[in-house]
Design an enzyme around this catalytic site. Structure first.
Site, PDB file in Angstrom:
ATOM      1  N   GLY A  11      77.837  34.464  45.528  1.00 49.76           N
ATOM      2  CA  GLY A  11      77.526  35.133  46.795  1.00 49.76           C
ATOM      3  C   GLY A  11      78.513  34.716  47.877  1.00 49.76           C
ATOM      4  N   ARG A  72      80.006  38.063  40.323  1.00 52.05           N
ATOM      5  CA  ARG A  72      79.305  37.145  39.413  1.00 52.05           C
ATOM      6  C   ARG A  72      79.695  37.622  38.005  1.00 52.05           C
ATOM      7  NH1 ARG A  72      75.530  34.531  42.942  1.00 52.05           N
ATOM      8  NH2 ARG A  72      74.667  35.849  44.544  1.00 52.05           N
ATOM      9  N   ASP A 103      76.664  26.638  43.017  1.00 49.94           N
ATOM     10  CA  ASP A 103      76.464  25.919  41.748  1.00 49.94           C
ATOM     11  C   ASP A 103      76.882  26.724  40.519  1.00 49.94           C
ATOM     12  OD1 ASP A 103      74.295  27.548  42.131  1.00 49.94           O
ATOM     13  OD2 ASP A 103      72.772  26.017  41.739  1.00 49.94           O
ATOM     14  N   THR A 126      78.315  28.616  50.072  1.00 51.52           N
ATOM     15  CA  THR A 126      77.076  29.372  49.853  1.00 51.52           C
ATOM     16  C   THR A 126      76.221  29.230  51.105  1.00 51.52           C
ATOM     17  OG1 THR A 126      74.938  29.406  48.709  1.00 51.52           O
ATOM     18  CG2 THR A 126      76.154  27.366  48.549  1.00 51.52           C
ATOM     19  N   ASP A 128      73.122  29.028  51.078  1.00 51.76           N
ATOM     20  CA  ASP A 128      71.845  28.381  50.736  1.00 51.76           C
ATOM     21  C   ASP A 128      71.772  26.885  51.058  1.00 51.76           C
ATOM     22  OD1 ASP A 128      71.056  30.815  49.847  1.00 51.76           O
ATOM     23  OD2 ASP A 128      70.999  30.311  47.716  1.00 51.76           O
ATOM     24  N   ASP A 130      72.341  24.449  49.180  1.00 54.41           N
ATOM     25  CA  ASP A 130      71.607  23.761  48.111  1.00 54.41           C
ATOM     26  C   ASP A 130      72.525  22.995  47.161  1.00 54.41           C
ATOM     27  OD1 ASP A 130      72.789  26.016  47.089  1.00 54.41           O
ATOM     28  OD2 ASP A 130      71.065  26.682  45.934  1.00 54.41           O
ATOM     29  N   ARG A 172      67.202  31.419  47.268  1.00 60.85           N
ATOM     30  CA  ARG A 172      66.578  31.694  45.967  1.00 60.85           C
ATOM     31  C   ARG A 172      65.809  30.493  45.440  1.00 60.85           C
ATOM     32  NH1 ARG A 172      70.942  34.484  42.745  1.00 60.85           N
ATOM     33  NH2 ARG A 172      71.966  32.649  43.567  1.00 60.85           N
ATOM     34  N   LYS A 213      47.056  31.272  71.008  1.00 62.71           N
ATOM     35  CA  LYS A 213      48.146  31.853  70.207  1.00 62.71           C
ATOM     36  C   LYS A 213      47.699  33.209  69.701  1.00 62.71           C
ATOM     37  CE  LYS A 213      50.827  28.015  68.511  1.00 62.71           C
ATOM     38  NZ  LYS A 213      51.848  27.648  67.578  1.00 62.71           N
TER      39      LYS A 213
HETATM   40  O1  F6P Z   1      73.178  32.286  46.707  1.00 64.82           O
HETATM   41  C1  F6P Z   1      73.275  32.930  47.916  1.00 64.82           C
HETATM   42  C2  F6P Z   1      72.304  34.079  47.995  1.00 64.82           C
HETATM   43  O2  F6P Z   1      72.507  34.738  49.216  1.00 64.82           O
HETATM   44  C3  F6P Z   1      70.832  33.724  47.803  1.00 64.82           C
HETATM   45  O3  F6P Z   1      70.225  33.227  48.965  1.00 64.82           O
HETATM   46  C4  F6P Z   1      70.264  35.040  47.338  1.00 64.82           C
HETATM   47  O4  F6P Z   1      69.112  34.855  46.577  1.00 64.82           O
HETATM   48  C5  F6P Z   1      71.362  35.598  46.486  1.00 64.82           C
HETATM   49  O5  F6P Z   1      72.561  35.020  46.950  1.00 64.82           O
HETATM   50  C6  F6P Z   1      71.467  37.098  46.509  1.00 64.82           C
HETATM   51  O6  F6P Z   1      72.474  37.466  45.627  1.00 64.82           O
HETATM   52  P1  F6P Z   1      73.065  38.946  45.515  1.00 64.82           P
HETATM   53  O7  F6P Z   1      73.878  39.220  46.758  1.00 64.82           O
HETATM   54  O8  F6P Z   1      73.904  38.919  44.295  1.00 64.82           O
HETATM   55  O9  F6P Z   1      71.889  39.854  45.439  1.00 64.82           O
END
Ligand code: F6P
Length: 324
Positions: A11, A72, A103, A126, A128, A130, A172, A213
């Protein structure tokens, strides 16, 4: 080392271009020939490789996405695919690689290095956040700020109509974006894959909020174990039957992946890119150039992909405490 190549994979994330620019210019500064590979591992297999000059990366620092494109690749998962990629690199005389991605990218890079021995250093790209071995990943800060801007806007309309909004953010397998947006956006509740929050817990929290709230924001990481924001909203809504409450869902989606990178992401991308090339020159390989406590740290790919980077307990507590 004379010829290196850089590619982006998985991504895309804002700041990847800053990283590519730094790789190209650091390489040229150190008298290397620098090549780009388009479309990640797919482009490597197809020989989509071209020589870069300093001006090839002009005017890209401030742009989101990646000028090298991304993909990918399924073919690279096969031994035959990786063999083809190796032949193409050999044809161009490439003797070092910089892999910008997450990763999945590093898993591929590790296998490829072990099979064919071309020195490779990674840069953590990325949204994320992560990846073990770096405090932040390139693109995370921009993604959080993009999501936050959206959450602020949703809060205005949520307050105007006394509604409960479930907002889904990316991540994800990781709740980093969600927790930072939750704190920054003052969410009443955050649901992340790292912790268990049942529908019962959500209902209990929402019903337990103080009377003043009248509207609420629940931030949901897409990878939460209870499902996406839409599923969760439906389940929660059914527990409010007969009550005068309105529920809405917004999925922020790929908007979080685009846009001009923040200063933090431009600087992180640039630092990591320079560190990757200088690492290669100094004999580093099969590792990622991350930044920990503001210092460049090279972490073996093996650790980057197998070790998890847990959410900070303090952040989880902070979000909960501030939402009373
Ligand atoms: O890994 C980065 C990310 O943006 C995730 O947060 C998300 O789940 C995924 O890629 C989406 O991937 P794609 O753009 O291939 O649908």
């Amino acid at each position: 080392m004379k010829k290196i190549a850089v590619f982006t994979s998985g991504g895309d994330s804002p700041g990847m271009n800053a990283c590519v620019r730094a790789v190209v210019r650091t390489g040229i500064y150190h008298n290397l020939d620098v090549y780009s590979i388009m479309y990640g591992y797919d482009g490597m297999i197809k020989g989509n490789i071209k020589k870069m000059q300093s001006h090839s990366v002009s005017n890209i620092l401030q742009r989101g996405g990646t000028i090298l494109k991304s993909a990918r690749s399924t073919e690279f998962r096969t031994k035959e695919g990786r063999q083809k990629a190796f032949e193409e690199l050999k044809k161009h005389g490439i003797d070092g690689l910089v892999a910008v991605g997450g990763d999945g990218t590093f898993t591929g890079a590790k296998i490829f290095y072990e099979e064919f021995g071309i020195p490779t250093v990674g840069c953590p790209g990325t949204i994320d956040n992560d990846i073990f071995g770096t405090d932040y990943t390139i693109g995370f800060d921009t993604a959080v700020n993009t999501a936050l801007e959206a959450i602020d806007k949703i809060r205005d309309t949520a307050a105007a109509h006394d509604r409960i909004f479930f907002i889904e953010v990316m991540g994800r397998d990781s709740g980093y974006i969600a927790i930072e947006c939750g704190i920054g956006g003052g969410a009443e509740l955050v649901m992340v894959p790292e912790t268990t929050t049942t529908i019962h817990d959500v209902v209990k929290s929402l019903k337990g909020l103080r009377k003043s709230k009248t509207s609420s924001i629940v931030v949901v990481a897409e990878g939460d174990e209870e499902g996406g924001a839409a599923d969760i909203m439906e389940k929660v809504k059914s527990e409010f039957k007969g009550e005068d409450k309105e529920f809405k869902v917004t999925t922020l989606g790929h908007i979080q992946r685009g846009g001009s990178p923040t200063a933090k992401d431009r600087i992180l991308g640039s630092r990591s890119g320079m560190a990757a090339v200088e690492g290669l020159i100094n004999g580093k390989s099969n590792c990622m150039a991350g930044i920990i406590n503001d210092q460049v740290v090279y972490t073996p790919f093996e650790e980057c992909i197998t070790k998890s980077k847990p959410l900070k307990e303090e952040y989880l507590r902070l979000q909960e405490l501030l939402s009373i």
